[in-house]
Design an enzyme around this catalytic site. Structure first.
Site, short mmCIF file in Angstrom:
data_model
loop_
_atom_site.label_atom_id
_atom_site.label_comp_id
_atom_site.label_asym_id
_atom_site.label_seq_id
_atom_site.Cartn_x
_atom_site.Cartn_y
_atom_site.Cartn_z
N ARG A 34 0.69 -1.22 -0.19
CA ARG A 34 0.13 -0.21 -0.12
C ARG A 34 0.94 1.39 -0.36
NH1 ARG A 34 -3.51 -2.48 4.89
NH2 ARG A 34 -1.52 -3.51 5.01
N GLN A 93 11.52 -15.58 6.15
CA GLN A 93 10.09 -16.06 5.72
C GLN A 93 10.37 -15.68 4.22
OE1 GLN A 93 6.89 -13.34 6.77
NE2 GLN A 93 5.48 -14.98 6.04
N LYS A 373 34.35 23.92 2.98
CA LYS A 373 34.28 22.52 3.02
C LYS A 373 35.57 22.22 3.34
CE LYS A 373 36.04 20.20 -0.14
NZ LYS A 373 36.73 19.66 -1.16
N SER A 427 40.10 41.71 0.08
CA SER A 427 38.86 41.08 -0.63
C SER A 427 39.22 40.56 -2.19
CB SER A 427 37.84 42.42 -1.08
OG SER A 427 37.40 42.78 0.40
C1 UD1 Z 1 -2.53 -6.54 10.80
C2 UD1 Z 1 -3.48 -7.07 11.32
C3 UD1 Z 1 -4.58 -6.24 11.71
C4 UD1 Z 1 -4.14 -5.14 12.55
C5 UD1 Z 1 -2.97 -4.30 12.01
C6 UD1 Z 1 -2.23 -3.59 12.83
C7 UD1 Z 1 -3.26 -9.42 10.17
C8 UD1 Z 1 -3.97 -10.34 9.30
N1 UD1 Z 1 -3.89 -8.04 10.40
O1 UD1 Z 1 -2.62 -5.82 9.53
O2 UD1 Z 1 -5.61 -6.95 12.32
O3 UD1 Z 1 -5.25 -4.31 12.78
O4 UD1 Z 1 -2.00 -5.36 11.66
O5 UD1 Z 1 -1.30 -2.77 12.41
O6 UD1 Z 1 -2.21 -9.77 10.97
N2 UD1 Z 1 4.16 -9.36 7.66
C9 UD1 Z 1 5.30 -10.33 7.52
N3 UD1 Z 1 5.08 -11.41 6.68
C10 UD1 Z 1 3.90 -11.46 6.17
C11 UD1 Z 1 2.88 -10.55 6.26
C12 UD1 Z 1 3.05 -9.36 7.05
O7 UD1 Z 1 6.40 -10.47 8.36
O8 UD1 Z 1 3.87 -12.60 5.27
C13 UD1 Z 1 4.74 -8.31 8.63
C14 UD1 Z 1 4.78 -6.88 7.72
O9 UD1 Z 1 5.97 -6.84 7.23
C15 UD1 Z 1 4.15 -6.05 8.92
C16 UD1 Z 1 3.38 -6.81 9.67
O10 UD1 Z 1 3.86 -8.23 9.45
O11 UD1 Z 1 5.26 -5.41 9.60
C17 UD1 Z 1 2.08 -6.45 9.41
O12 UD1 Z 1 1.54 -6.72 8.37
P1 UD1 Z 1 0.58 -5.96 7.42
O13 UD1 Z 1 0.21 -6.38 5.97
O14 UD1 Z 1 1.07 -4.54 7.71
O15 UD1 Z 1 -0.76 -6.18 8.37
P2 UD1 Z 1 -2.18 -5.16 8.36
O16 UD1 Z 1 -2.69 -5.23 7.08
O17 UD1 Z 1 -1.67 -4.01 8.63
CA CA Z 2 0.30 -2.53 9.07
#
Ligand code: UD1
Ligand code: CA
Length: 482
Positions: A34, A93, A373, A427
């Site tokens: 996003r 991951q 500098k 100067s």
């Molecule tokens: C997540 C929560 C949501 C919560 C929000 C709060 C889930 C499904 N949803 O949504 O309920 O309100 O956080 O901020 O968990 N990440 C990984 N591996 C992945 C996917 C994500 O490490 O496969 C990490 C991302 O880098 C990030 C964090 O997990 O730092 C959260 O992921 P993100 O996709 O931002 O989740 P949200 O849609 O914000």
């Molecule tokens: Ca998030």
């Protein structure tokens, strides 16, 4: 499995209130679709530093590095590099199939702990006290899963926490924004993405997660209903300050977090005795240090690892980055100061440009439209107007006249200009390096100096002035006759 031998030697601070062992897992493998950016989300910056560094720093406040596991995936090497110096552990991951999948990937490294705390790499303002509060509540409740929640003024985009009843700390489920039913859309209590889990029920039930949802991912949030179904207690703890648990999913949210962090930074500096007029206009990075009784005027930026001593005045529209400024220094409006060092009682600007390696001596003056500098300007020396001083070693009590410059570059190499103590550079002089002006010597205005000037001498390096008496009058007469 964690290295239990190592952990036994040094008991982690995180387990002080209980003998149960605790790991902290930070999810940072996602791309951050996003944000619409090439850079992974957790490397986007607020307060001048990547998001992930704040989360690691908060975790480090109460857990040793060997109990902290950062899950990396998208651009793993660069995310790793951003926090490697803290000695935390990493989990890879390879494919990012959701937050639940991220925890599955950490299983072999963390299932030997009694409990794990899960933090999000994109929720950076979380305070160590709040994390400690979550841990303590989780242990006291003997919960399988404890969810940190918040009453968000605008819950859109977040998962919502569905409690068993209004007054109960028991939770039935977490429902993602995209999967909300009509009735659930009114729930304002959001999931912060920060949790505590008892490791045994977590991994006994994690296999029940599926990808049957709007995003086709394994949601860690679904552990709530999975654990409830397995009759394991799932509870929620509401954070006091919703601003602390905001995430950064879009660049607008990132800007909001940055503003919040900088506003906190200004408040902290003001609480320590620094005067900041119109703090909402100032951009001060997290790591900046400023001593009491210094005044920061509106629209100032102080960035990176800058340090400013006491009783300074930093006037408007100045940008200072990675620089050290001692006490009683005046920086007048519109200066750019980058990787420079300014000693006490110096006066700089307006509109001065101190580039990397500039060292301004005690009580020295650098005036308007002066650029330096890799130059040392000695104690009490002055370069007050329109000057370029590059690769120069300038002694104490030197006066550099308006428009004088050091010619440090021959198109291939850079050379040094040395100006010894007490010299006077007239100067518009051009000093062609390598060249040395001796102690107390004078260089006449308008000179082009290509040879060393001995101490106490006067150097002229310009054409002698000629006078043609009556020339102008004769010319006027000629032109009016036509
Ligand atoms: C997540 C929560 C949501 C919560 C929000 C709060 C889930 C499904 N949803 O949504 O309920 O309100 O956080 O901020 O968990 N990440 C990984 N591996 C992945 C996917 C994500 O490490 O496969 C990490 C991302 O880098 C990030 C964090 O997990 O730092 C959260 O992921 P993100 O996709 O931002 O989740 P949200 O849609 O914000
Ligand atoms: Ca998030």
């Amino acid at each position: 499995m964690p290295d239990t031998k190592k952990r036994d030697k040094k008991k982690p601070a995180a387990t002080m209130s209980n003998t149960a062992t605790l790991a902290i897992v930070i999810m940072a493998a996602g791309k951050g679709t996003r944000l619409k950016s090439k850079r992974p989300k957790v490397l986007h910056e607020i307060g001048g530093k990547p998001l992930i560094t704040y989360v690691v720093a908060a975790a480090r406040q109460f857990a040793p590095a060997h109990d902290i596991y950062v899950i990396v995936g998208h651009e793993a090497a660069s995310v790793r590099a951003a926090v490697e110096s803290t000695d935390v552990q990493f989990v890879l991951q390879v494919e990012q199939r959701g937050t639940g999948h991220a925890i599955m990937c950490a299983r072999s490294q963390v299932e030997g702990y009694d409990n794990i705390l899960v933090l999000s790499g994109d929720v950076p303002l979380i305070c160590p006290q709040t994390i400690a509060g979550l841990r303590d509540f989780h242990l006291a409740q003997e919960a399988a899963m404890t969810i940190l929640t918040a009453a968000a003024p605008d819950p859109s985009g977040y998962g919502r926490v569905i409690r068993a009843s209004r007054s109960s700390s028991r939770v039935k489920a977490i429902v993602e924004q995209k999967d909300l039913t009509r009735a659930q859309q009114h729930v304002r209590e959001i999931n912060t993405g920060i949790y505590a889990f008892a490791t045994r029920p977590l991994f006994a039930n994690i296999g029940k997660l599926t990808t049957r949802n709007a995003q086709g991912e394994f949601y860690l949030t679904d552990m709530a209903s999975a654990l409830v179904a397995a009759k394991a207690p799932v509870v929620a703890l509401r954070a006091d300050d919703p601003a602390e648990v905001l995430g950064a999913n879009t660049l607008a949210e990132l800007a909001h977090l940055d503003a919040e962090l900088r506003s906190r930074k200004c408040s902290a500096l003001m609480a320590e005795g620094v005067t900041i007029y119109r703090p909402e206009t100032c951009v001060i990075d997290s790591d900046v240090e400023i001593t009491a009784d210094t005044v920061i005027e509106p629209f100032v930026q102080i960035l990176g690892q800058s340090r400013i001593g006491s009783d300074c005045r930093i006037r408007s529209y100045t940008i200072i980055s990675d620089s050290q400024i001692a006490e009683h220094v005046q920086v007048r409006p519109g200066c750019i100061i980058d990787q420079a060092h300014i000693s006490a009682h110096a006066v700089v600007g307006p509109y001065a440009h101190l580039r990397p390696g500039s060292k301004i001596g005690e009580g020295a003056h650098v005036g308007n439209f002066v650029e330096t500098k890799k130059t040392k300007l000695g104690r009490g020396s002055k370069a007050n107007h329109l000057t370029y001083l590059g690769d120069a070693e300038i002694g104490d009590g030197v006066n550099v006249g308006a428009g004088a410059i050091t010619c440090n570059f021959d198109g291939v190499n850079k050379y040094v200009t040395v100006i010894e103590d007490g010299a006077f550079i007239g100067s518009d002089a051009t000093l062609v390096a390598p060249v040395r002006v001796g102690k107390g010597a004078y260089v006449a205005a308008g000179s082009c100096i290509t040879h060393d000037v001995p101490a106490d001498s006067l150097a002229f390096g310009r054409a002698r002035q000629e006078i043609k008496e009556g020339w102008a009058k004769q010319r006027r007469e000629k032109t009016t006759k036509k």
